[in-house]
Each structure stands twice: as structure tokens, then as C-alpha cells.
Write an enzyme that holds these catalytic residues in place. Structure first.
Site, PDB file in Angstrom:
ATOM      1  N   HIS A  72       0.784  -1.239   0.000  1.00 25.66           N
ATOM      2  CA  HIS A  72       0.000   0.000   0.000  1.00 25.66           C
ATOM      3  C   HIS A  72       0.810   1.280   0.000  1.00 25.66           C
ATOM      4  CE1 HIS A  72      -4.189  -1.402   0.448  1.00 25.66           C
ATOM      5  NE2 HIS A  72      -3.655  -2.439   1.034  1.00 25.66           N
ATOM      6  N   LYS A  81      -8.747  14.176   3.869  1.00 25.79           N
ATOM      7  CA  LYS A  81      -7.898  12.985   3.922  1.00 25.79           C
ATOM      8  C   LYS A  81      -7.017  13.141   5.149  1.00 25.79           C
ATOM      9  CE  LYS A  81      -6.499  14.105  -0.264  1.00 25.79           C
ATOM     10  NZ  LYS A  81      -6.559  12.881  -1.030  1.00 25.79           N
ATOM     11  N   ARG A  82      -6.253  12.101   5.500  1.00 29.92           N
ATOM     12  CA  ARG A  82      -5.334  12.250   6.622  1.00 29.92           C
ATOM     13  C   ARG A  82      -4.383  13.419   6.363  1.00 29.92           C
ATOM     14  NH1 ARG A  82      -5.414   8.286  10.921  1.00 29.92           N
ATOM     15  NH2 ARG A  82      -3.571   9.418  11.630  1.00 29.92           N
ATOM     16  N   LYS A  97       0.654  14.526   1.287  1.00 31.05           N
ATOM     17  CA  LYS A  97      -0.644  14.854   0.680  1.00 31.05           C
ATOM     18  C   LYS A  97      -0.767  16.354   0.394  1.00 31.05           C
ATOM     19  CE  LYS A  97      -2.918  10.865   2.880  1.00 31.05           C
ATOM     20  NZ  LYS A  97      -3.496  10.045   1.803  1.00 31.05           N
ATOM     21  N   THR A 124      -8.523   6.617  -2.757  1.00 35.35           N
ATOM     22  CA  THR A 124      -9.882   6.167  -3.088  1.00 35.35           C
ATOM     23  C   THR A 124     -10.873   7.309  -2.887  1.00 35.35           C
ATOM     24  OG1 THR A 124      -9.983   5.227  -0.863  1.00 35.35           O
ATOM     25  CG2 THR A 124      -9.592   3.699  -2.685  1.00 35.35           C
ATOM     26  N   LYS A 160     -14.359   8.577  -5.029  1.00 37.35           N
ATOM     27  CA  LYS A 160     -15.662   8.904  -4.434  1.00 37.35           C
ATOM     28  C   LYS A 160     -16.145  10.267  -4.928  1.00 37.35           C
ATOM     29  CE  LYS A 160     -14.305   6.110  -0.537  1.00 37.35           C
ATOM     30  NZ  LYS A 160     -13.533   6.099   0.713  1.00 37.35           N
TER      31      LYS A 160
END
Length: 842
Positions: free
Chosen positions: A378, A569-570, A575, A677, A681
Site C-alpha cells: 500500500h 484525507k489524513r 498529501k 480512493t 468517491k
């Protein structure tokens, strides 16, 4: 301004899920009252909202149980191959509404509760999220369970029943504060304890090599108590099982101390054993080498493998007389999927069972293990890869350490034969990393012990083969595969966005819910004015509803006509929430400079949790909230720009914000986000993506057409080239005036007047130690955001682009992902056939 939704509007929105039959409604009301009266409260006049929720949950559960029993009987009789999905995280969210959708009960329940004078949405809101995961990894596991059941696979999810899931996030004075998530406080109507399947798990002790074989003795025993949760497929009457283990101390735990008068202490010490399933480690993409975490990893694996072998031995064409004793056929009947390296100990544990207990030869046992196990990687971030100190293993799992050494010895022997004299390659490929502290590389163990290794998006799978596991790919190229992640369209469209699900069903029918590729048919309607209007109207209604939610829960008024620009998101440096912050500041400065210009109004929402020990991530949250304080209170800016930090982002909040979003921010540095993911969405729910060519964004651009996404920034090759020549953040700072202005404002205390040097660590990191190259993509990102703002002013063209995106979503169904796992890794065949319902003759 559009008028707010009435209750009647809300109730009309679920018609895509089948009509409510009158008998059905009457039965539901009867059962609801029965549960309320007999299992919860004796007097309906004193019932609380929570009592009503439990009555509804138990009523819906009644519809699951018969199907659940029948499904397990069906598997017992047919004896199919079974897949076991091992994951330390299952981020399930709420269960009630999802169950109603999958059993086609939602309209009937809505009507029944309405007739009883109750509001179903209010009752649903009482349910706690099952937050047994951190983010993408655990939510993927949840989507996969839904798809495995919907595709008729005999599948079991195995994990830990954490007493406390991912912490609840409170924002206090702009800072994140963690609170324990006591999700089981009021009980959980969806689980069933199964004490009859309790299993012992051993720790510590020592190893004896005897004439009869190897024995692991003097161990400390902890009991694993299973709790089963039903997992319904979509309208096919199949109900699979998620089995989560809870740690229990055995009755005699430490009670030998009783003889010396330490009875009280001995009983109190039972907590030490039971701590194993107490709390989820709250790290996402970060490895924390704590003994308790290793205990959790072994606990779930040891209990699960006992269960797998018990079930394998006991089932043979439904005959109770016959017991399978020959374990050589295990790979024909059992597939074990390791969700990341957390359950990697399944490999040495299965070897221990086969060699020490079942007395198979090493070669025979190893062949069984490799054919049974498969590994999903992952992440490629080095700080996320698990490397356990050898001495921790020596103490906690001495027999497993011996087995890993033997696996490594044989593995290195093979490499020596193939590459004689290549000592450097042996060092790189060893399962044991030498250094100040000897460590076991769990990813290497997974690769060597599995027949299939997959990444989770095409670009990620290529990176794995070319960089981080290059030597292993060279050794066994046939092992390596790609399985691009997906999401379940049941929860992430039908359930959370009924308005859009309905508008689509009106044009192309309802079959797309089980076959998302059918969304391609929407391309026929891309120029259809009525369809364009319908899609835009649903989005506006979702925005109104979310704006009302924000006003109620956050006491902020936002303009529902503004663009909802969302990054949830985290919180993590890779990110790049910081890149988003720099855009906000740049936009703010531009509006202040030219207040009379016609700006596209934006409400920028950022949400996500920071791991409690991750200082930089917590500072990023403080920066976002500090920017919001200044921007939201500046009268010059007014309604044109608002910044909101969405507190306590979780599955249930995602289900509200994603259908309301216009713009989805997917802006990680190319080569760092394995898949994502959330990006899928947003796409399915009619938001446009601004993103880098990273993770699944690459395939999204391919499916929808790159011209229908806002792609910017460096590609993987550019990042690699920059790593070679060196990234110089200061040169960007000196060259780009708007970037310099934004950075100077942060460092000069413009956003933190009471503490001017509050953000000095962030500034220092961005200027001198930024692994994720925020400045390198700044200019292109700002230009791309200008295009976004311009297009939003043309609602028709915007919505046409949205339709292209929705039509391109077919690939991103977890049904497609799971079909590929089934056929290409597990050797199983998915089916859309229904089995008989409990009240039908078989």
C-alpha cells in the site's frame, strides 16, 4: 436562492431503492414494536431516541440473520474455495443504512418509521461509526467486504475488535485535541459474540528442539474471543462474515501468584493480556515499532489461522463424518490475502503450524504457504515500511524468529546460486537488515512467502517493480501484478447520494449499481439539457443540505452558491495540504488587492486527522485554522472566500461532504500516493478533480479524458530528475513574488499575530527540508486553479465536464477490483446469481 429541502423532499429521495410494499411496512412496524417492548423497554412512553434506534437496528437485523445462516449453510454444502482477507483495519462507518440499501428495505423502513411518528434520519444519526481504521487502507477493506459479498464469493474479513477506534478529533483554539472513541459504550447491535470459537494465542516462552520435533513451551496464553458481523451483498441474499477478535485473559492468568497472597494484583494484571485489543494505533503511513503493536499483529494472525484450519478440516461436501486431514490441498480451498505487511506473520505462523504441529516437511509446507498467501503493498514511503527489531522477536515470538531465519537462509541460498558473488544484492534482498539494530524487513518476508504481490494503482505497481522491490521483480517477475483500487457504489453513491443515483437510474436503469461500467451510457446524455439541469440541481440540493449541516454544527454561514473546494484525507506532508494553504493565501491576497474584480466565490474546506505524535501534521492543522480566522473575518473579502476546517473527518462526515463537493483536491507529490480512493468517491459524486499525475488520478484521467480533469505539476520522471539534481526551495521563493509574499506573511505572524514565530518549524521545513517539493508545483497549481475558477462561472460547461467524469467511473468500482483479485490471484470465479431467500423453498 433555492429553498431548503422539506421533510417530504428528503423522504422522496430514496425511491431508486425499490418501492415499499404495504405488507412489508406492516410487518416492520410490528417487529419494531416487539423489539421496543420485549428487548428494550417495558413502557413505550419512557423510550429514548436510542431505544428507537436499537429497535430499528434489531428489526433490520432480523432480515439479515436468516440470510446469514442460509449463506453459511450454502458454503458448507457446496464447499467452495474460501478467501480470507486479513487486515488490522476495517473502517466500516455506520451499518444501519447500508444494510437497508443492500436488502432493499430502505423505503419500507422509512415508511414504517414515518407512520410510527419517527424520523429515520434522526435514528440513523444515533449510530456510532465503527472507526476501526485510520484512512484509505481500512476503508478499502470495508469496500472489499461489500464487493466480495455482492459477487457471491465465500469471503471472510478477519481483524481486531478494538475497544477504542480512531480517536475523535476536537479542534480547540485551532489545535487538534484527541479524545478516546468509546464506540461500544452503548453496545453494538450488529455483532454477535461467538465464545464457542474462542482460541488460545501464545506469546514469549522458549523453543525446545526434541526428537519428536520442535516445541514452543512456557508461553503466556491470551484467549481470542471472536465477534461476528454480518456483511450483506447487494440484493443477492448472500451475507458473509467479518470476524473480529477480542483479547481475553484466561481464568488462571497470573493466578499462580495467589499462593503468595498476590490475588488482587493477579486479577488486575488480566488487563495486560486484554490490552492487546484495547486501541487502534492511530498512524497512517507511518511505522511505530512498539511491542504492543507486534502483539496485535501476531494475535490476529494466530487466532485467524487456527480458525481457517479448523474450517478447512471440518468441511467436505457437507459431510460431518469426513474430516480433511491432508493439508496439501489447502491452497485449493483457501486463499489468504494480506492487506499490507501488518498480517505478514501469517507466513511464519502457517509454517509453524504445518511443520511443528502437522509434521509436514519444510519443502512441502513452504509450497503450501506460498500458494495460499498473497500480499498487497500500500505504500512506497520508507517511513511506512515495517521493520521489526530482531531482539523484540526473540523475546515475544522466539519460534517465529527461527522460522524467519530459515526462510531467509533458503532464500539467500537461491540468490547465491543465481547471482554468485553478488554480495550487495544479497544484502539488499535479505529478510534481515544488518545495522546498529538487526531488523526484519516485513515487506521482503511477504514477497518471498507469497505467490502474488500487487500494488493498488497502475503507476504504483510500476514504481514497486522499478524501484523499491526492483531486485525481487528481477527474481520473480511473474509474482508482480496490479490491482487498481475501487470503491463500493452502494455506499458511495446509492446510499450517500440518492438524488444523483435516482437521476442516473431514470436515464439508464438501475443495473449500473451492480455493473458500474454501464455509466458509460451517460455519454449519450452529455449534451442533453434536461440531464445537465438534473445533475446540476442534485448538486445544488446536496450543497444546501451540507451548508445547513455546517451552520448547525459549526455555527458558520456559507454561501451555497460558492464553489465547494474540498480536500479531506489524513493530514500528511506528502498529501500537501500546505500547497492548498499557499493557494488560499494567494487567492486572499489577490482579492484584497483587487476587491472590485469579479471573483469566483469559493468555500475551501480541509478536513482530516493528524497522527497524535506527528508534530508537523498538527502544525499544518493549526496553520489552516489560523488562515481561516484571518480570511473569514476580513470584510474586504466578504463572501468571496471562506476557509473551514472540517472537524473529526470520518466515514459518516465523508458521506455528507463528498456529494456536496464541486472540486476535489488530489495534490500529492507524483509518486507518493499509492492510489487514493477519496479521489474516486468525489468523481462518482460529480466533483471535478484538480490533481497531480499520481496514484489512481492517472487512470481517472484516462477513463474520463485528461481534458476533463485539472491536471498540473510534475510527473514521476520530473520528480526523479529533480531528486538527482537537487531541489532548491529557496530559488522558487526568490523567483515567484506571490509565493514569497505568502511565505513572508506566515513567517511574519500575519496569520498568528499573538505568536509571530508560531509557524517557524513549518517555514524551515518548506524552505530547507521539504521532501515533497511543495514550491516546485506552486506556480502550475495556481495557474490550474485559475482555470477552475473560470470554468465554474460557466455552469453548463462545468456540468458537462462532471457528466464525462461520472460516465468514466466504471473502472473504479470495487466490484471490478475484487473480480480481478478473484480470477487472477485467488483462483475463484465471481457470480451475480442470487441464492434463495430464507422464506423461499431451497
Amino acid at each position: 436562492m433555492a429553498k431548503p429541502l422539506t421533510d417530504q423532499d428528503k423522504r422522496k429521495q430514496i425511491s431508486v431503492r425499490g418501492l415499499a410494499g404495504v405488507e412489508n411496512v406492516a410487518d416492520l412496524k410490528t417487529n419494531f414494536n416487539r423489539h421496543l417492548h420485549f428487548t428494550l423497554v417495558k413502557d413505550r412512553n419512557v423510550a429514548t431516541k436510542r431505544d428507537y434506534y436499537f429497535a430499528l437496528a434489531n428489526t433490520v437485523r432480523d432480515h439479515l440473520v436468516g440470510r446469514w445462516i442460509r449463506t453459511q449453510q450454502h458454503y458448507y454444502e457446496k464447499d467452495p474455495k474460501r478467501v480470507y482477507y486479513l487486515s488490522l483495519e476495517f473502517y466500516m462507518g455506520r451499518t444501519l443504512q447500508n444494510t437497508m440499501v443492500n436488502l432493499a428495505l430502505e423505503n419500507a423502513c422509512d415508511e414504517a418509521t414515518y407512520q410510527l411518528g419517527l424520523d429515520m434520519e434522526e435514528l440513523q444519526d444515533i449510530e456510532e461509526d465503527a472507526g476501526l481504521g485510520n484512512g484509505g487502507l481500512g476503508r478499502l477493506a470495508a469496500c472489499f467486504l461489500d464487493s466480495m459479498a455482492s459477487l457471491g464469493l465465500a469471503a471472510y474479513g478477519y481483524g481486531i475488535r478494538y475497544e477504542f477506534g480512531i480517536f475523535n478529533q476536537k479542534i480547540s483554539d485551532g489545535w487538534q485535541v484527541e479524545e478516546a472513541d468509546d464506540w461500544l459504550r452503548y453496545g453494538n447491535p450488529w455483532e454477535k459474540a461467538r465464545p464457542e470459537y474462542m482460541r488460545p494465542v501464545h506469546f514469549y516462552g522458549r523453543v525446545e528442539h526434541t526428537a519428536e520435533g520442535v516445541k514452543w513451551v512456557d508461553t503466556q496464553v491470551v484467549l481470542a474471543l471472536p465477534y461476528d458481523t454480518p456483511v450483506p451483498g447487494y440484493r443477492n441474499n448472500i451475507v458473509n462474515t467479518m470476524r473480529l477478535w477480542s483479547a481475553k485473559a484466561p481464568c488462571d492468568f497470573n493466578l499462580k501468584d495467589f499462593n503468595v497472597g498476590g490475588y488482587i494484583q493477579a486479577v488486575l494484571d488480566r488487563n495486560l493480556a486484554e490490552n492487546i485489543s484495547r486501541v487502534l494505533y492511530p498512524n497512517d503511513n507511518f511505522f511505530e515499532g512498539k511491542e504492543l503493536r507486534l502483539k496485535q499483529e501476531y494475535f490476529v494472525v494466530a487466532a485467524t489461522l487456527q480458525d481457517i484450519i479448523r474450517r478447512f478440516k471440518a468441511s467436505k461436501f457437507g459431510s460431518t463424518e469426513f474430516v480433511r486431514l491432508d493439508l496439501s490441498t489447502l491452497p485449493d480451498k483457501v486463499a489468504i490475502q494480506l492487506n499490507d505487511t501488518h498480517p505478514a506473520l501469517a507466513i511464519p505462523e502457517l509454517m509453524r503450524i504445518l511443520v511443528d504441529i502437522e509434521k509436514l516437511s519444510w519443502e512441502k509446507a513452504w509450497d503450501i504457504v506460498v500458494r495460499t498467501c498473497a500480499y498487497t503493498n500500500h505504500t512506497v514511503l520508507p517511513e511506512a515500511l515495517e521493520r521489526w527489531p530482531v531482539d523484540l522477536f526473540q523475546n515475544l515470538l522466539p519460534r517465529h524468529l527461527e522460522i524467519i531465519y530459515e526462510i531467509n537462509r533458503r532464500h539467500l541460498e537461491r540468490i547465491t546460486k543465481l547471482y554468485p558473488g553478488d554480495v550487495d544484492r544479497m544484502r539488499r534482498m535479505s529478510l534481515i537488515e544488518e545495522g546498529d539494530v538487526k531488523k526484519i524487513n516485513m515487506a521482503h518476508l511477504c514477497i518471498v512467502g507469497s505467490h502474488a504481490v500487487n500494488g493498488v494503482a497502475r503507476i504504483h505497481s510500476e514504481i514497486i517493480k522499478n524501484t523499491v522491490f526492483k531486485d525481487f521483480y528481477g527474481l520473480d517477475p511473474e509474482k508482480f501484478q496490479n490491482k487498481t483500487n475501487g470503491i463500493t457504489p452502494r455506499r458511495w453513491l446509492v446510499m450517500c447520494n440518492p438524488g444523483l443515483a435516482e437521476v442516473i437510474a431514470e436515464r439508464i436503469g438501475e443495473d449500473y449499481i451492480r455493473d458500474l461500467d454501464q455509466l458509460k451510457k451517460l455519454l449519450d446524455f452529455v449534451d442533453d439539457d434536461a440531464f445537465i439541469q438534473d445533475v446540476a440541481k442534485v448538486k445544488q440540493e446536496n450543497k444546501m443540505k451540507f451548508a445547513a449541516y455546517l451552520e448547525e454544527h459549526y455555527k458558520v454561514k456559507i454561501n451555497p452558491r460558492s464553489m465547494f473546494d474540498v480536500q479531506v484525507k489524513r493530514i500528511h506532508e506528502y498529501k500537501r495540504q500546505l500547497l492548498n494553504c499557499l493557494h488560499i493565501i494567494t487567492l486572499y491576497n489577490r482579492i484584497r488587492k483587487e476587491p472590485s474584480k469579479s471573483w469566483t466565490p469559493r468555500t475551501i474546506m480541509i478536513g482530516g486527522k493528524a497522527a497524535p505524535g506527528y508534530h508537523t501534521a498538527k502544525m499544518i492543522i493549526k496553520l489552516i485554522t489560523s488562515i481561516g480566522d484571518i480570511v473569514n473575518n476580513d470584510p474586504v473579502v466578504g463572501e468571496r472566500l471562506k476557509v473551514i476546517f472540517l472537524e473529526n473527518y470520518r466515514v459518516t462526515l465523508a458521506e455528507k461532504v463528498i456529494p456536496a463537493a464541486d472540486l476535489s483536491e488530489q495534490i500529492s507529490t507524483a509518486g507518493t500516493e499509492a492510489s487514493g480512493t477519496g479521489n474516486m468517491k468525489f468523481m462518482l459524486n460529480g466533483a471535478l478533480t484538480i490533481g497531480t499525475m499520481d496514484g489512481a488520478n492517472v487512470e481517472m484521467a484516462e477513463e474520463a479524458g485528461e481534458e476533463n480533469l485539472f491536471i498540473f505539476g510534475m510527473r514521476v520522471d520530473d520528480v526523479e530528475a529533480m531528486d538527482k539534481k537537487g531541489y532548491d526551495a529557496v530559488s522558487y521563493y526568490n523567483r515567484i513574488p506571490e509565493l514569497k509574499q505568502a511565505m513572508d506573511q506566515i513567517s511574519g505572524g500575519f496569520f498568528s499575530p499573538a505568536q509571530p514565530d508560531l509557524f517557524k518549524d513549518l517555514i524551515n521545513m518548506l524552505m530547507h527540508h521539504d521532501r515533497f517539493k511543495v514550491f516546485a508545483d506552486y506556480e502550475d497549481y495556481i495557474k490550474c486553479q485559475e482555470k477552475v475558477g473560470a470554468l465554474y462561472k460557466n455552469p453548463k460547461e462545468w456540468t458537462k465536464m462532471v457528466i464525462h467524469n461520472i460516465a468514466g467511473c466504471g473502472k473504479f468500482s470495487s466490484d471490478r477490483t475484487i473480480s480481478q483479485y478473484a480470477r487472477e490471484i485467488w483462483g475463484m470465479e465471481p457470480t451475480l446469481e442470487k441464492i434463495a431467500a430464507p422464506d423461499d423453498p431451497r
